[in-house]
Design a protein around this motif. Structure first.
Motif, mmCIF file in Angstrom:
data_model
loop_
_atom_site.group_PDB
_atom_site.id
_atom_site.type_symbol
_atom_site.label_atom_id
_atom_site.label_comp_id
_atom_site.label_asym_id
_atom_site.label_seq_id
_atom_site.Cartn_x
_atom_site.Cartn_y
_atom_site.Cartn_z
ATOM 1 N N ALA A 117 0.810 -1.219 0.000
ATOM 2 C CA ALA A 117 0.000 0.000 0.000
ATOM 3 C C ALA A 117 0.842 1.266 0.000
ATOM 4 N N VAL A 118 2.143 1.125 -0.188
ATOM 5 C CA VAL A 118 3.027 2.266 0.061
ATOM 6 C C VAL A 118 2.798 3.406 -0.929
ATOM 7 N N ARG A 119 2.424 3.047 -2.175
ATOM 8 C CA ARG A 119 2.071 4.070 -3.164
ATOM 9 C C ARG A 119 0.844 3.605 -3.935
ATOM 10 N N TYR A 167 4.038 11.182 5.281
ATOM 11 C CA TYR A 167 3.540 10.692 3.989
ATOM 12 C C TYR A 167 3.275 9.186 4.000
ATOM 13 N N CYS A 168 3.666 8.492 5.079
ATOM 14 C CA CYS A 168 3.845 7.042 4.991
ATOM 15 C C CYS A 168 2.719 6.248 5.677
ATOM 16 N N ILE A 169 2.260 5.230 5.018
ATOM 17 C CA ILE A 169 1.156 4.405 5.514
ATOM 18 C C ILE A 169 1.656 3.239 6.390
ATOM 19 N N VAL A 190 17.009 9.335 2.427
ATOM 20 C CA VAL A 190 17.084 10.755 2.819
ATOM 21 C C VAL A 190 15.743 11.446 2.567
ATOM 22 N N GLN A 191 15.048 11.046 1.526
ATOM 23 C CA GLN A 191 13.717 11.525 1.125
ATOM 24 C C GLN A 191 13.725 12.926 0.516
ATOM 25 N N SER A 192 14.485 13.869 1.092
ATOM 26 C CA SER A 192 14.550 15.226 0.534
ATOM 27 C C SER A 192 15.830 15.889 1.015
ATOM 28 N N THR A 221 19.955 5.239 -1.311
ATOM 29 C CA THR A 221 18.962 6.080 -0.647
ATOM 30 C C THR A 221 17.593 5.966 -1.312
ATOM 31 N N ASP A 222 16.587 6.530 -0.640
ATOM 32 C CA ASP A 222 15.252 6.716 -1.230
ATOM 33 C C ASP A 222 14.981 8.211 -1.272
ATOM 34 N N ILE A 223 14.398 8.669 -2.372
ATOM 35 C CA ILE A 223 14.052 10.097 -2.467
ATOM 36 C C ILE A 223 12.633 10.242 -3.022
HETATM 37 N N1 5AD Z 1 4.683 8.423 -1.710
HETATM 38 C C1 5AD Z 1 5.843 8.189 -2.368
HETATM 39 N N2 5AD Z 1 6.833 7.464 -1.865
HETATM 40 C C2 5AD Z 1 6.663 6.934 -0.642
HETATM 41 N N3 5AD Z 1 7.463 6.174 0.126
HETATM 42 C C3 5AD Z 1 6.822 5.881 1.277
HETATM 43 N N4 5AD Z 1 5.603 6.453 1.275
HETATM 44 C C4 5AD Z 1 5.483 7.112 0.108
HETATM 45 C C5 5AD Z 1 4.471 7.914 -0.484
HETATM 46 N N5 5AD Z 1 3.329 8.147 0.152
HETATM 47 C C6 5AD Z 1 8.818 5.782 -0.263
HETATM 48 C C7 5AD Z 1 9.860 6.326 0.705
HETATM 49 C C8 5AD Z 1 10.297 5.099 1.444
HETATM 50 C C9 5AD Z 1 10.133 4.035 0.393
HETATM 51 C C10 5AD Z 1 10.071 2.639 0.876
HETATM 52 O O1 5AD Z 1 8.928 4.377 -0.243
HETATM 53 O O2 5AD Z 1 10.926 6.863 -0.032
HETATM 54 O O3 5AD Z 1 11.614 5.172 1.936
#
Ligand code: 5AD
Ligand code: SF4
Length: 479
Positions: free
Chosen positions: A88-90, A203-205, A303-305, A341-343
């Protein structure tokens, strides 16, 4: 069909974080024998979406089903149990699940004995679960991430009751040790160390779908790893949404650095871990990683941003400066470190200047690998309530620019590998070329080379002679 609601998800309950100690429950396999008798000789099909936690869950599901003689199949048409293990993350991950149920639902009409089950993160969201139940009358079992230990009972009920069984409880946090696991790989294994997440990035579920942070007992993790070493496994990846939080909920006086060290001492040739939140990445962990040659010099550090206002709005608990200082410390103390990383681009109202900060952070951190995402609003999370004035096109232009910038650095790292020799754990025949074999270096770089079947599962030396940004071409070095 009538519904039997054993438990429904509740976002408020899912978000509650009471300070209670983790509850350790023994696995009780109700209806195991009954289901075994019922499904003798029948086949099951599982399709998993999403992260490594889901992949590891699939191994547990398979372990339970294999244990009662259910036979695995890759063809859903042959199966009397179909499980879609969802992410469900995106939104796009969720859309895929809806698409696949659409394709599979006809099978249920042809076979009244079929159990069509949806589990994992998607069903943990009350609105999505209700929408699914409205659209797909054919699905007859829904269970959440916490209900895997009840698999036998739930499948039995769905199969015999003629009702739609719904068991998705938003629990504060339990750990159930389930023994059988059918590992998907004979050389590389995932080992859970901590479940859930308490970080609540806005932002995260995940904190809602996977619940409270709860660690497995130190001894349980070590025992599982010890067994894998004895079975000849070459690589263990310790898993958690945030492995750094390991042990905080236990009274064992141990943290993740201690666990990493003890697992390294077991003598597994390669030890990895993921994911690490930068906020609680300790100096002790850096020391341990540097100290043990079998801990791979590869750290996934989302890092995300690169902009402080956005990081704050995301609830990430660190600044750009703190992140870069951590990277500097890691690179100084761990020679040869590869950092991934994740961005996320396009967080609500991210300005051009704020996005530019992400690009300059990429230039400073010089990541060796990265996953990039366009922000996807997740209902129930704080960020989803923000009004967003940035258009889709802007987000996608930024996404392209980010990928380009990351590639510049990844390419430079890859080019520098040419002419050098690397250890590669051989996975098997290359996906793109049947004449080639492939595997990963310690730094997690994909390498293709000419080899043979006898090398699969072994660590070999490969000299790199061609760089292709995301993968390398090389040749075996004798001896
Ligand atoms: N939208 C986009 N990316 C997301 N992630 C987590 N939630 C969201 C979202 N709502 C990304 C983050 C996290 C990775 C597993 O998924 O970058 O580190
Ligand atoms: Fe989601 Fe943040 Fe937890 Fe990672 S640390 S799972 S991004 S809430």
């Amino acid at each position: 069909m009538k519904k039997r609601i054993i438990a429904s998800p509740d976002m408020r309950k899912a978000a509650s974080r009471r300070k209670e100690a983790t509850i350790f429950k023994p696995a009780s396999f109700d209806k195991k024998e009954a289901l075994e008798a019922l499904v003798k000789g029948e086949k099951y099909y599982i399709h998993t979406y999403g992260c490594q936690a889901n992949v590891r869950d699939e191994e547990t599901l398979r372990g339970l089903l294999d244990d009662i003689g259910y036979i695995s199949t890759n063809n859903p048409k042959e199966a009397t149990l179909i499980i879609l293990n969802t992410c469900a993350v995106r939104e796009n991950a969720e859309d895929k699940v809806f698409g696949e149920i659409g394709n599979l639902k006809a099978l249920r009409r042809q076979n009244k004995n079929l159990v069509l089950a949806i589990c994992g993160c998607v069903v943990e969201q009350p609105e999505i679960l209700n929408r699914m139940m409205d659209i797909f009358k054919e699905v007859n079992l829904y269970f959440g991430t916490h209900e895997i230990p009840q698999l036998y009972e739930l499948v039995y009920e769905a199969r015999t009751s003629g009702e739609i069984v719904v068991a998705v409880e938003s629990k504060p946090g339990e750990v159930v040790e389930i023994k059988p696991a059918s590992r998907s790989n004979q050389y590389k294994a995932f080992v859970n160390v901590i479940y859930g997440c308490d970080k609540f990035c806005t932002y995260c579920i995940v904190p809602y779908t996977r619940g409270k942070e709860r660690s497995r007992l130190f001894g349980d993790v070590l025992n599982e790893c010890r067994q894998l070493v004895a079975q000849g496994y070459q690589e263990i990846t310790l898993l958690g949404q945030n492995v750094n939080a390991y042990g905080k909920d236990l009274n064992e006086g141990k943290d993740f650095a201690d666990l990493l060290e003890e697992v390294a001492k077991l003598g597994i040739p390669r030890l990895r871990f993921t994911t690490s939140h930068p906020w609680d990445f300790s100096s002790k962990m850096i020391e341990i990683i540097a100290k043990y040659p079998n801990i791979m010099k590869f750290i996934h550090l989302p890092v995300q941003s690169g902009n402080n206002r956005i990081l704050k709005a995301m609830g990430r608990r660190y600044t750009r400066e703190q992140y870069l200082a951590l990277v500097k410390q890691m690179r100084e103390k761990i020679p040869g470190l590869a950092l991934s990383t994740d961005i996320i681009v396009g967080f609500p109202n991210e300005s051009d200047e704020e996005f530019e900060d992400t690009l300059t952070l990429v230039d400073e951190a010089k990541f060796e690998a990265a996953f990039t995402f366009i922000y996807s609003p997740r209902k129930g999370t704080p960020a989803a309530k923000l009004e967003d004035h940035i258009g889709k096109e802007t987000k996608s232009t930024r996404f392209q620019a980010l990928v380009k910038r990351l590639e510049k650095h990844i390419e430079a790292h890859s080019d520098a590998m040419v002419g050098q020799v690397f250890d590669v754990l051989v996975d098997g025949v290359s996906k793109n070329d049947p004449n080639m074999y492939s595997g990963y270096t310690d730094e997690n770089k994909l390498v293709h080379f000419r080899g043979d079947e006898s090398l699969v599962g072994k660590i070999v030396k490969v000299k790199i002679h061609e760089s292709h940004t995301y993968s390398m071409i090389g040749e075996l070095v004798n001896g």
